[in-house]
Design an enzyme around this catalytic site. Structure first.
Site, short mmCIF file in Angstrom:
data_model
loop_
_atom_site.label_atom_id
_atom_site.label_comp_id
_atom_site.label_asym_id
_atom_site.label_seq_id
_atom_site.Cartn_x
_atom_site.Cartn_y
_atom_site.Cartn_z
N ARG A 275 0.86 -1.18 0.00
CA ARG A 275 0.00 0.00 0.00
C ARG A 275 0.90 1.23 0.00
O ARG A 275 2.05 1.18 0.43
CB ARG A 275 -0.87 0.01 1.26
CG ARG A 275 -1.92 1.12 1.24
CD ARG A 275 -2.72 1.20 2.54
NE ARG A 275 -3.67 2.31 2.48
CZ ARG A 275 -4.26 2.86 3.53
NH1 ARG A 275 -3.97 2.42 4.75
NH2 ARG A 275 -5.11 3.85 3.39
N HIS A 276 0.35 2.35 -0.46
CA HIS A 276 1.10 3.61 -0.37
C HIS A 276 1.30 3.99 1.10
O HIS A 276 0.62 3.47 1.99
CB HIS A 276 0.36 4.72 -1.11
CG HIS A 276 -1.03 4.93 -0.60
ND1 HIS A 276 -1.30 5.55 0.60
CD2 HIS A 276 -2.23 4.55 -1.10
CE1 HIS A 276 -2.60 5.55 0.81
NE2 HIS A 276 -3.19 4.94 -0.20
N LYS B 217 -13.60 -3.02 5.67
CA LYS B 217 -12.70 -3.78 4.81
C LYS B 217 -13.26 -5.18 4.57
O LYS B 217 -13.20 -5.70 3.46
CB LYS B 217 -11.30 -3.88 5.44
CG LYS B 217 -10.59 -2.57 5.61
CD LYS B 217 -10.43 -1.81 4.30
CE LYS B 217 -10.18 -0.35 4.54
NZ LYS B 217 -10.49 0.51 3.40
N ARG C 212 -0.89 9.31 4.32
CA ARG C 212 -1.29 10.44 3.48
C ARG C 212 -2.22 11.36 4.24
O ARG C 212 -2.71 11.00 5.32
CB ARG C 212 -2.01 9.93 2.24
CG ARG C 212 -3.23 9.05 2.57
CD ARG C 212 -4.20 8.94 1.42
NE ARG C 212 -5.23 7.93 1.62
CZ ARG C 212 -6.33 8.10 2.35
NH1 ARG C 212 -6.56 9.26 2.96
NH2 ARG C 212 -7.22 7.13 2.48
N THR D 262 -8.50 12.09 2.12
CA THR D 262 -8.98 12.34 0.76
C THR D 262 -9.67 13.71 0.76
O THR D 262 -10.07 14.21 1.82
CB THR D 262 -9.96 11.25 0.33
OG1 THR D 262 -10.95 11.09 1.34
CG2 THR D 262 -9.24 9.93 0.11
N ARG E 268 -0.07 9.42 -5.26
CA ARG E 268 0.54 8.97 -4.00
C ARG E 268 1.08 7.56 -4.10
O ARG E 268 1.99 7.19 -3.36
CB ARG E 268 -0.46 9.08 -2.85
CG ARG E 268 -1.70 8.21 -2.97
CD ARG E 268 -2.51 8.26 -1.69
NE ARG E 268 -3.79 7.56 -1.80
CZ ARG E 268 -4.95 8.13 -2.12
NH1 ARG E 268 -4.98 9.42 -2.37
NH2 ARG E 268 -6.05 7.42 -2.18
N HIS F 48 -3.43 0.04 -3.30
CA HIS F 48 -4.26 0.66 -2.26
C HIS F 48 -4.79 -0.39 -1.28
O HIS F 48 -4.82 -1.57 -1.60
CB HIS F 48 -5.48 1.34 -2.90
CG HIS F 48 -5.15 2.43 -3.86
ND1 HIS F 48 -4.98 3.74 -3.46
CD2 HIS F 48 -4.98 2.42 -5.20
CE1 HIS F 48 -4.73 4.49 -4.53
NE2 HIS F 48 -4.72 3.72 -5.59
N ASP F 49 -5.32 0.09 -0.16
CA ASP F 49 -5.83 -0.83 0.87
C ASP F 49 -6.99 -1.70 0.38
O ASP F 49 -7.03 -2.90 0.65
CB ASP F 49 -6.22 -0.09 2.15
CG ASP F 49 -7.16 1.08 1.90
OD1 ASP F 49 -7.41 1.44 0.72
OD2 ASP F 49 -7.66 1.65 2.89
#
Ligand SMILES: *[C@@H]1O[C@H](CO)[C@@H](O)[C@H](O)[C@H]1NC(C)=O
Ligand SMILES: *[C@@H]1O[C@H](CO)[C@@H](O)[C@H](O)[C@H]1NC(C)=O
Ligand SMILES: *[C@@H]1O[C@H](CO)[C@@H](O)[C@H](O)[C@H]1NC(C)=O
Ligand SMILES: *[C@@H]1O[C@H](CO)[C@@H](O)[C@H](O)[C@H]1NC(C)=O
Ligand SMILES: *[C@@H]1O[C@H](CO)[C@@H](O)[C@H](O)[C@H]1NC(C)=O
Ligand SMILES: *[C@@H]1O[C@H](CO)[C@@H](O)[C@H](O)[C@H]1NC(C)=O
Ligand SMILES: *[C@@H]1O[C@H](CO)[C@@H](O)[C@H](O)[C@H]1NC(C)=O
Length: 499
Positions: free
Chosen positions: A121-122, A333, A125, A128, A205, A393-394
């Protein structure tokens, strides 16, 4: 103020406000949703002007050393270590930390690593764009309606909202530099002779995260950083195994609401107590949603701190409340992107088929979300390399874990009773998809064994791979592993995407 917020968000009614996802889950792309978020923000920014601070959207490229300073809470080997009793319970907003493993994480001594791949994952951050606006509104409401700022709430009186939107923070960049160094340290022998093949999903990102990882990887090997081999665009017309978007029935309609619905039930369970306390202290009437936003401010202001020091927001809530918050994130999730969603596991099938192709060195066989043009070309999808790194991404990673069957033994999560990682077989958003999360897949050649073995390590936790006969080291033979992956090899439920 909430009324104003409804109008800003959509120029519409409270129903529109309710349609703002509870959990924005960083839409992975310039998709329908993200575009509409942007335009909301633009309208909102014009209206709000003076009330909310404006986002610092642009960050310069900064070079960060692989060695964190001593004031940092982060480290290459252990990840985030400050106040673990709360900081490891921030769901997908947790900074990466080394998750406890029941099985030894080092390969057995008789084995050498012959293949290693990471799906990452990035890094950390800012919120959003839509969320950043919402948080600024929440702070605005507190400051306009509070009658007192007692004790731990004192800092809120003069707090100025300064979070940006969407991009990595410096602490998030550092996480990725450290992650590259972590991978290099772990697989030093293998990487000394093998350059990784690197792909990144197209969002800024994610691309920047891949570059930071390469920087840390190079520093650990006293080398010059390589460049990314392939950037795959995100978007509803793009076949991208690192960013879900093309499975119509998953992206919209009832299936896309299961995660948020489960969260709403759980929120009714735990938020009222917190809400009463906070409103009593401040003399406010914050909504349940604003209470969740106030909790979100703890991880976000922490990851916005250059050295990732725990912020004042974190002290507003108890340890138990952080566990309840973590569970709120895990529900989304699980039911939004994992085993709890009828098409969750299917989103990860394309990536698993790519993994099988790489592990076996054979051409890929997939009819889901792979790009057949890219994956049939050895320049864009080689299968003869020994080291691979992919950045995503997650939510996409949650789908890959589900496609692999890593949490097949986890009982469906309750929406009314909190479950610990012990009870969920290690499933929690903080354990699976924190910022800078990483799944290592390694192949081992072991003395006296004819066949190679496969192991899967999620954030330093060795997965038992019970579905392919995982032994006490978490090893399955390559053929048993491939055999176990019939769900992906048969295309998952991809046909249900368009039915
Ligand atoms: C950080 O701490 C280590 C061990 O505690 C020490 O050896 C080192 O000099 C310190 N580095 C800095 C930059 O203070
Ligand atoms: C990198 O350089 C340092 C300092 O010279 C040395 O200790 C280390 O072993 C080197 N690492 C590699 C992977 O060559
Ligand atoms: C597949 O990849 C090719 C080569 O990059 C690109 O031109 C094409 O638009 C992609 N197609 C899809 C559906 O993603
Ligand atoms: C909550 O869980 C119950 C029991 O598993 C289930 O019947 C119900 O559909 C769930 N509700 C939501 C909104 O997730
Ligand atoms: C607080 O807000 C709720 C709606 O979220 C409203 O029903 C209630 O009347 C408000 N209470 C006070 C004291 O203003
Ligand atoms: C993209 O995926 C769709 C759905 O599986 C498929 O029909 C299409 O052929 C794919 N395009 C490419 C370029 O792989
Ligand atoms: C995980 O469970 C799904 C649904 O029952 C099944 O199709 C899949 O084969 C299982 N995966 C593994 C690796 O056992």
């Amino acid at each position: 103020m909430p009324g104003l917020w409804h109008r800003i968000i959509k120029g519409g009614s409270p129903q529109d406000y309710a349609s703002l996802p509870l959990n924005e889950n960083e839409p992975a792309s310039p998709s329908k949703y993200r575009r509409s978020t942007r335009s909301r923000v633009v309208n909102g920014a014009i209206l709000l002007g003076a009330i909310c601070s404006v986002f610092g959207l642009y960050y310069g490229y900064t070079r960060i050393s692989a060695l964190p300073t001593n004031t940092s809470c982060d480290s290459i080997d252990d990840g985030y270590r400050c106040s673990p009793e709360i900081s490891h319970f921030w769901g997908q907003y947790s900074l990466w930390f080394s998750v406890p493993s029941e099985l030894a994480v080092d390969p057995p001594r008789s084995c050498s690593v012959s293949f290693a791949s990471v799906l990452s994952r990035h890094g950390g951050r800012d919120p959003t764009a839509g969320k950043s606006m919402a948080y600024a509104m929440m702070i605005g409401e507190i400051q306009q309606t509070a009658k007192a700022y007692p004790e731990e709430f004192a800092f809120l009186k003069d707090y100025t909202y300064t979070l940006g939107a969407d991009q990595l923070t410096d602490a998030g960049r550092q996480e990725m530099v450290n992650s590259g160094a972590n991978f290099h340290r772990r697989y030093s022998k293998l990487v000394a002779k093998n350059v990784p093949f690197v792909r990144a999903s197209g969002q800024d990102r994610v691309v920047e995260s891949a570059n930071k990882w390469l920087q840390g990887f190079a520093q650990a090997g006293n080398a010059t950083a390589e460049t990314i081999d392939l950037i795959i665009p995100e978007g509803s017309g793009s076949n991208n195994t690192l960013s879900h978007e093309i499975c119509t029935n998953f992206e919209g309609g009832p299936l896309s609401e299961i995660g948020g619905n489960a969260q709403a039930v759980w929120m009714d369970n735990f938020i009222p107590r917190i809400r009463s306390r906070v409103n009593a202290k401040l003399g406010t009437n914050l909504t349940s949603q604003f209470i969740v936003y106030l909790m979100d401010m703890c991880p976000y202001t922490t990851v916005a701190s250059p050295t990732a020091q725990l912020s004042d927001f974190c002290n507003l809530f108890t340890k138990d409340e952080w566990h309840q918050y973590d569970y709120l994130q895990s529900l989304n999730k699980y039911y939004g992107y994992g085993n709890g969603n009828p098409l969750g596991p299917t989103q990860g099938v394309g990536y698993v088929n790519e993994l099988i192709a790489r592990l076996t060195g054979k051409p890929i066989n997939d009819d889901t979300n792979t790009n057949r043009t890219l994956d049939s070309d050895p320049k864009t999808f080689p299968v003869d390399r020994k080291v691979y790194a992919d950045f995503s991404h997650d939510n996409d990673m949650s789908g890959v874990y589900a496609a692999l069957g890593l949490f097949n033994n986890t009982k469906p999560l309750s929406n009314t009773t909190i479950q610990s990682t012990k009870e969920t077989n290690g499933f929690s958003a903080a354990w699976t998809v924190p910022f800078a999360a990483r799944m290592y897949v390694e192949k081992l050649s072991c003395k006296g064994e004819k066949e190679d073995f496969v192991r899967i390590i999620l954030n330093d936790r060795v997965m038992p791979l019970e579905f392919c006969g995982g032994d006490k080291f978490g090893r399955c033979t390559l053929s048993n592993f491939v055999e176990s992956q019939s769900f992906s090899r048969n295309g998952g439920n991809w046909d249900q995407c368009f039915a």
